[in-house]
Design an enzyme around this catalytic site. Sequence first.
Site, PDB file in Angstrom:
ATOM      1  N   THR A  34      35.703  46.078  11.784  1.00 25.14           N
ATOM      2  CA  THR A  34      35.688  45.719  10.542  1.00 25.14           C
ATOM      3  C   THR A  34      37.310  44.808   9.877  1.00 25.14           C
ATOM      4  OG1 THR A  34      34.397  47.985   9.315  1.00 25.14           O
ATOM      5  CG2 THR A  34      35.003  46.093   8.066  1.00 25.14           C
ATOM      6  N   GLU A 110      48.398  54.349  10.910  1.00 26.21           N
ATOM      7  CA  GLU A 110      46.930  54.031   9.490  1.00 26.21           C
ATOM      8  C   GLU A 110      47.582  54.669   8.427  1.00 26.21           C
ATOM      9  OE1 GLU A 110      42.770  52.561  11.501  1.00 26.21           O
ATOM     10  OE2 GLU A 110      43.602  55.162  10.694  1.00 26.21           O
TER      11      GLU A 110
HETATM   12  C1  5RP Z   1      40.177  53.531  13.040  1.00 31.69           C
HETATM   13  C2  5RP Z   1      40.143  53.819  11.190  1.00 31.69           C
HETATM   14  C3  5RP Z   1      38.485  52.774  10.641  1.00 31.69           C
HETATM   15  O1  5RP Z   1      39.194  51.760  10.122  1.00 31.69           O
HETATM   16  C4  5RP Z   1      37.670  53.358  10.590  1.00 31.69           C
HETATM   17  O2  5RP Z   1      37.392  54.337  12.232  1.00 31.69           O
HETATM   18  C5  5RP Z   1      36.394  52.184  10.497  1.00 31.69           C
HETATM   19  O3  5RP Z   1      36.329  51.920  11.699  1.00 31.69           O
HETATM   20  P1  5RP Z   1      35.051  50.547  12.213  1.00 31.69           P
HETATM   21  O4  5RP Z   1      35.199  49.423  10.723  1.00 31.69           O
HETATM   22  O5  5RP Z   1      35.033  49.857  13.158  1.00 31.69           O
HETATM   23  O6  5RP Z   1      33.609  51.042  11.504  1.00 31.69           O
HETATM   24  O7  5RP Z   1      39.820  54.745  10.693  1.00 31.69           O
HETATM   25  O8  5RP Z   1      41.152  54.414  13.353  1.00 31.69           O
END
Ligand code: 5RP
EC number: 5.3.1.6
Length: 231
Positions: A34, A110
Amino acid sequence: MDKTKQDQLKKEAATKAAEIVENSSSLGVGTGSTVAFFIDALAKRKERENLKLKHIVTTSNRSKKQLESLGFKVDELSQVDDLDLTVDGADRVADNLDGIKGGGGALTLEKNVAINSKKIIWIVDESKLVHRLSGFALPVEVLPISCEQNFKRFEQEGLKPRWRLDENGKRYVTHYGNYIIDLACDPIPAPHGLADYLDHTVGVVEHGLFLDMCDEVIIAHSDGRIEEKKK
Ligand code: 5RP
């Protein structure tokens, strides 16, 4: 929901978030598919409106590479005092905007970027929404030195640990050289209690419970609505 539809929704949420970013601000940029759409949308704004950012900090080499390939200069978190806004994805978002993150293995950076941000926005498609935190194994980053003990202890606590593996079937290694244990306890019975337990477990570097942190979630719904849900 099929992947094409889900990607379309991710892109819509990401595009909406890119519109909110203010000129001359300091921005945190997360990780995931995303967020990859968000970076593309940000680059379009840069081209179209000459959007200029004071600082950009990101949470993975993947996002860094993409940002740099699109002409953005990326700083280290330690070089920046405060971020005005961080935009990131999430794996699950509860009604109260608590979340599970770390599906992409970038949870430690993060969380560090998140807590140094004045505002946190998550961008998700509607499939990530849950009433209570559930439906996604909770990532826990652990030091290799005591990971076997951590794993056994989690088993004894009934937390259903599983090693995260890479595409070669080996233990997944994080940016910081650690392992990830995914806890498949579902739903998470008491998120604050579990977060407190993990925060006080020696050998745990970070976990994917992001509680009381997110200010706003931008949700793309399959009926075409883009919802901005605020704390
Ligand atoms: C990475 C994360 C991502 O934000 C989470 O996994 C969502 O990923 P995506 O946008 O591919 O669904 O926490 O560590």
